[in-house]
Each structure stands twice: as structure tokens, then as C-alpha cells.
Design an enzyme around this catalytic site. Structure first.
Site, PDB file in Angstrom:
ATOM      1  N   ASP A 160      -5.943  -7.840   1.758  1.00 17.88           N
ATOM      2  CA  ASP A 160      -6.152  -9.235   1.837  1.00 17.88           C
ATOM      3  C   ASP A 160      -7.145  -9.662   0.534  1.00 17.88           C
ATOM      4  O   ASP A 160      -6.809 -10.529  -0.424  1.00 17.88           O
ATOM      5  CB  ASP A 160      -6.926  -9.849   2.889  1.00 17.88           C
ATOM      6  CG  ASP A 160      -6.119  -9.676   4.379  1.00 17.88           C
ATOM      7  OD1 ASP A 160      -4.901  -9.364   4.000  1.00 17.88           O
ATOM      8  OD2 ASP A 160      -6.644  -9.566   5.326  1.00 17.88           O
TER       9      ASP A 160
ATOM     10  N   ASN B  38       0.900  -1.150  -0.005  1.00 19.19           N
ATOM     11  CA  ASN B  38      -0.165   0.057   0.087  1.00 19.19           C
ATOM     12  C   ASN B  38       1.004   1.229  -0.012  1.00 19.19           C
ATOM     13  O   ASN B  38       2.106   1.114  -0.068  1.00 19.19           O
ATOM     14  CB  ASN B  38      -1.188   0.124   1.158  1.00 19.19           C
ATOM     15  CG  ASN B  38      -0.317   0.055   2.569  1.00 19.19           C
ATOM     16  OD1 ASN B  38       0.719   0.551   2.769  1.00 19.19           O
ATOM     17  ND2 ASN B  38      -0.905  -0.582   3.555  1.00 19.19           N
ATOM     18  N   ARG B  39       0.385   2.272  -0.030  1.00 20.58           N
ATOM     19  CA  ARG B  39       1.129   3.608  -0.243  1.00 20.58           C
ATOM     20  C   ARG B  39       2.096   3.785   1.268  1.00 20.58           C
ATOM     21  O   ARG B  39       3.141   3.889   0.805  1.00 20.58           O
ATOM     22  CB  ARG B  39      -0.020   4.826   0.022  1.00 20.58           C
ATOM     23  CG  ARG B  39       0.678   6.070  -0.336  1.00 20.58           C
ATOM     24  CD  ARG B  39      -0.290   7.499  -0.054  1.00 20.58           C
ATOM     25  NE  ARG B  39      -1.707   7.032  -0.333  1.00 20.58           N
ATOM     26  CZ  ARG B  39      -2.139   7.629  -1.501  1.00 20.58           C
ATOM     27  NH1 ARG B  39      -1.396   8.427  -2.448  1.00 20.58           N
ATOM     28  NH2 ARG B  39      -3.394   7.366  -1.910  1.00 20.58           N
TER      29      ARG B  39
ATOM     30  N   GLU C 223       3.579   1.447   2.993  1.00 20.99           N
ATOM     31  CA  GLU C 223       4.425   0.602   2.992  1.00 20.99           C
ATOM     32  C   GLU C 223       5.469   0.682   1.807  1.00 20.99           C
ATOM     33  O   GLU C 223       6.784   0.406   1.892  1.00 20.99           O
ATOM     34  CB  GLU C 223       3.735  -0.815   2.705  1.00 20.99           C
ATOM     35  CG  GLU C 223       3.089  -1.299   3.672  1.00 20.99           C
ATOM     36  CD  GLU C 223       2.195  -2.394   3.420  1.00 20.99           C
ATOM     37  OE1 GLU C 223       1.517  -2.978   4.532  1.00 20.99           O
ATOM     38  OE2 GLU C 223       1.916  -2.671   2.129  1.00 20.99           O
TER      39      GLU C 223
END
Length: 483
Positions: A267, A198-199, A201
Site C-alpha cells: 500500500d 509482488n513476487r 502475484e
């Protein structure tokens, strides 16, 4: 479409979590401290973490072998019972460690408002014997899988040693490896095919900003250099960006959706991508469908799954172009979008001057050959060259309106040439349909479609039905022609 796909076997290795939801009503503040008092109503439990990835994958139709770590406690039993609701999840790969507790996240909810979350977890890597057991179970799962997912929640299961061994095993079988990462660097995932950060991470792993498309692409290149594969960046309300090592970049914009809870949305994305790939679809198709799945997921409260029927309905809504007349260039773009949604594109063509039952039968038969039907009409100039100066009876705009009104027709295009060869080259359908009065080798563009992995379908015609016959019956002037 997705309901017609045949999904494969997925090995999921990672941190399994039990998500608990304590819900009730807050009606007052405690006299003991300035905190709300929740009048308890119910307790719900659902699989979380890697277990939620497994639930999402089987909800779409895949079979899953789940490998992870549980404690020797009551929460382990509750988690296994929760997973038992999904009959295609094999839990024999869950390794029990009596010295650890099963990871739980307990959320206290009042209506849709989360008041507090309580986590129970051990995040240190397990000892060598437990890691060996994890690798052993992972290898068993990988050996019968079409795809490997590493669901890393940073809780200790996917240690450097475990990652190294299971990635090597999957590479040895030449199956795709998808990682949902949680590391400060992606180097530990070396050898993976795809990561789905995601952003936040991505920012943490690359140290780069991610405010614009250009910045996301630059960060994806840096991230890929760390592990060597493709990068799918999930960008919340801005959608997703897929950067591939061959330089291809795809931006999939987020679908408009009311966001209630982002828990588990990542997920859903990784599970959907893996499931669609296991069905033999392209990565671009998998990402497009995963974006639709994510928009459904965030509209649900708590950790949730997306069913195949829900996703199919959402994809159909996104592809709603029924009957409109578009240019060939627009049709090519729309058809590509349909394919990325998992649809098979069908193409047929003709003058369709005076629409009659024979035409209807052809259109209905063509629609059954795939999911979305494009009908190409000869322009007026083209019809005159083929049929003579007295034709067409109806001009091209009228014919397009009538054709587009048919329930089975999704798009209408016009072509000015004598044959639809150029239209077929531009649209590149999955199926070309003609009447059975042709042979396969006579179908214009059939060789191009077959060379691209598609096929030619010949369908039965209704005898005694033709526009020429109708023109003669009406006493209108006509030229001698075939149709």
C-alpha cells in the site's frame, strides 16, 4: 526535494479494510488446550487495504477521494472514525451495503509476535445496484483527480464490470491509472498505465520463475502483454524492478532495513508512486522514492504510514555525497540518482583559485537555487590557458579539497576545457548558476539546460572581491585577466 513538492488529487477505488490489533502479554499456556493465554492490554484500529493506501497518500501531502464498500455495522463507523484522523481523505464515496459486513482483519499480538489473524469478510461481488453506486462514486472521484489507483484486494469491489467502467472513465480524462493487483491474470486491468504486483502475484499471473533480474524482466513482458501497460515488480529484500513498454528497465535495490512487519508495505509503494506522479515527477523518480518509503514501512509494526518528513530524511541520507571529488562520468550518474530522489541539481563553475568571501557568497546563493550543488573547477591546465602561466596559485587537488569542505557543496568535478560546456552536457543540471555580471544568453550551456526543461539563475556578486586583487595585494606575479 519531497518537502517542496506540490501533490495533486488522487482517486482511490478498492477494498477498504479495518485493521484491528489486539495486543498484550503471553505468560502461560492454557490448561484447556496447548495454546498461549494472552493477557489483553489494548486494542488499536487503523485503516487497511485501500483505506491504508489513502492514509499513506495523504501522509505525503496528497488529497484523496476514497471509494469502497462498507457494511451497515459498528466496524464501518470505527473505520470512518479512523479515517477522520486524515483531514484530506474524502470518504463520501464509501458505499454502504446493509447485506454485507465491513471487512476486518483482527491480529492478536504479543509484543512484536503475531499469534493469530482473524478475518471477517464477504468476497462475492456485490449486486448490480451496489456496483452501479460504486461506479457512480468512482466517476465523481475520477473527474476531480489527477491519478486513479485501483487497490484490488480480491474482496469483490473491483469486479470486471466496475474495472471496465472506471478504467474507461480515467482513460477518457487521460490520467494515469495504477493498479495494485490480486487477479490470477492481469487481463481485467486492460487499459491501466501501471500495475504493482509482488513476487507471488507475478508468479501466479505469468507462471514464470522470478529468481533473477533476467527472469523478472521476462515475466514483466508477459504480464504487460496481458493488460498493455508498465509493470513495477516489488521483490521484497531484492528491491523493485520497473519494466516499461518502451523497453526501459530500472532495478532499484532494497535499502538495508530491519524488517518487523511487511503488512501494508505494498500500500505504501502504490500510494507513494501515485503521490509523486501527482507532483509532476517522472515514473523513475516515483519508483526510487517509493523504494525508500517501503524500507521505512517494513520497519514499523503493523499497518502503518510513512510521513513526508520521515521520507525526506531517508532520501537525504541516501544522497549523502557531500563535497567529494568525482569524475564527470560519476557525477552524471550521481546527479541522475539525485533527480530520481526528487532533488533539483544545481551547477556552477569557476577557477576558485584563492577562495574569498565573494566565492562563498556565490556558492551560498547557488545552493539556494535547488537541493544539491555541483561545483565544476577548471583544471590547472585550463586555468593556465585562461589566466596565464603564474596561475593557479593552488593546484586543482587543493582547490577541490577546499571547495568540497564547504557546507553547501555536494560534489566537486574538474573540467579541462576552457568552458564547462561538456560537463554541463554530461551532468545536465536543472539549474546553472553564474554571477549577475553575465547575461543569461552569455552563460555557457544555458541554452542546453533550458532546452531540457531547466533554467539559468544569475546571482548578485560581492563587489570588490576577486582572486586577481588578492594576488596583487600579496605582491605575487599575475597576468591581466578578468578573474
Amino acid at each position: 526535494m519531497i518537502e517542496k513538492m506540490h501533490f495533486g488529487n488522487i482517486a482511490i477505488v478498492g477494498d477498504v479494510i479495518l485493521d484491528r490489533y489486539i495486543s498484550g502479554i503471553v505468560g502461560r499456556i492454557s490448561p484447556e488446550a496447548p495454546v498461549p493465554v494472552l493477557l489483553h492490554e489494548q486494542l488499536n484500529v487503523v485503516p487497511g487495504g485501500a483505506a491504508n493506501v489513502a492514509a499513506n497518500a495523504v501522509a505525503l501531502g496528497a488529497h484523496v477521494s476514497l471509494v469502497g464498500l462498507i457494511g451497515d455495522d459498528v466496524f464501518a463507523s470505527v473505520l470512518i472514525d479512523a479515517l477522520a484522523c486524515w483531514k484530506h481523505i474524502n470518504v463520501s464515496g464509501l458505499v454502504k451495503d446493509a447485506r454485507r459486513q465491513t471487512i476486518t482483519k483482527t491480529r492478536v499480538m504479543s509484543g512484536r509476535q503475531q499469534i493469530v489473524r482473524i478475518d471477517n469478510e464477504d468476497i462475492a461481488p456485490p449486486d448490480t445496484a451496489i456496483q452501479d453506486s460504486l461506479v457512480e462514486q468512482a466517476c465523481i472521484a475520477i473527474d476531480r483527480a489527477d491519478i486513479l489507483i485501483c487497490s484490488d484486494y480480491g474482496k469483490g469491489v473491483l469486479s470486471d464490470d466496475v474495472l471496465l467502467k472506471i478504467i474507461a472513465r480515467a482513460r477518457g480524462r487521460n490520467i494515469p491509472i495504477i493498479v495494485d493487483p490480486k487477479r490470477a491474470s492481469f487481463a481485467a486491468y486492460k487499459g491501466a498505465s501501471l500495475i504493482t504486483p509482488n513476487r507471488q502475484e507475478m508468479i501466479r499471473a505469468t507462471g514464470l520463475p522470478l529468481k533473477t533480474d533476467v527472469q523478472v524482466i521476462a515475466a514483466a513482458q508477459v504480464a504487460s502483454a496481458q493488460f498493455g501497460g508498465d509493470v513495477l515488480v516489488t521483490r521484497s529484500e531484492e528491491g523493485m524492478t520497473l519494466w516499461q513498454t518502451d523497453g526501459t528497465v530500472s532495478h532499484v535495490r532494497a535499502k538495508a532495513a530491519e524488517v518487523f512487519d511487511v503488512s501494508g508495505a505494498g500500500d505504501t509503494v502504490v500510494a507513494t508512486v501515485a503521490a509523486i506522479l501527482s507532483a509532476g515527477q517522472s515514473l523513475e523518480t516515483a519508483v526510487t522514492i517509493a523504494s525508500a518509503a517501503a524500507s521505512i514501512s517494513v520497519g514499523k509494526l503493523g499497518t502503518a504510514t510513512v510521513s513526508r518528513s520521515e521520507l525526506s530524511q531517508a532520501l537525504m541520507l541516501e544522497m549523502s555525497d557531500s563535497g567529494k571529488l568525482v569524475s564527470l562520468e560519476q557525477a552524471a550518474v550521481i546527479a541522475q540518482g539525485w533527480r530520481h530522489h526528487g532533488a533539483r541539481v544545481v551547477f556552477t563553475n569557476g577557477c576558485f583559485d584563492l577562495l574569498h568571501p565573494g566565492h562563498i557568497a556565490l556558492i551560498q546563493a547557488a545552493a539556494k537555487e535547488g537541493d544539491k550543488l555541483i561545483v565544476a573547477l577548471n583544471t590547472d591546465r585550463s586555468v593556465k590557458r585562461l589566466k596565464g602561466e603564474t596561475r593557479p596559485i593552488q593546484d586543482e587537488q587543493a582547490r577541490a579539497i577546499v571547495m568540497g569542505a564547504l557546507r553547501n557543496v555536494d560534489l566537486v568535478v574538474l573540467f579541462d576545457e576552457d568552458t564547462p560546456l561538456e560537463a554541463i552536457r554530461m551532468i545536465m543540471p536543472d539549474v546553472v548558476v553564474k554571477g549577475a555580471d553575465y547575461r543569461v544568453d552569455q552563460v555557457v550551456g544555458g541554452d542546453i539546460v533550458k532546452a531540457n526543461g531547466g533554467r539559468v539563475a544569475l546571482v548578485d556578486l560581492m563587489p570588490g572581491r576577486s582572486t586577481t586583487a588578492l594576488v596583487k595585494q600579496a605582491g605575487l606575479p599575475s597576468s591581466s585577466s578578468r578573474k
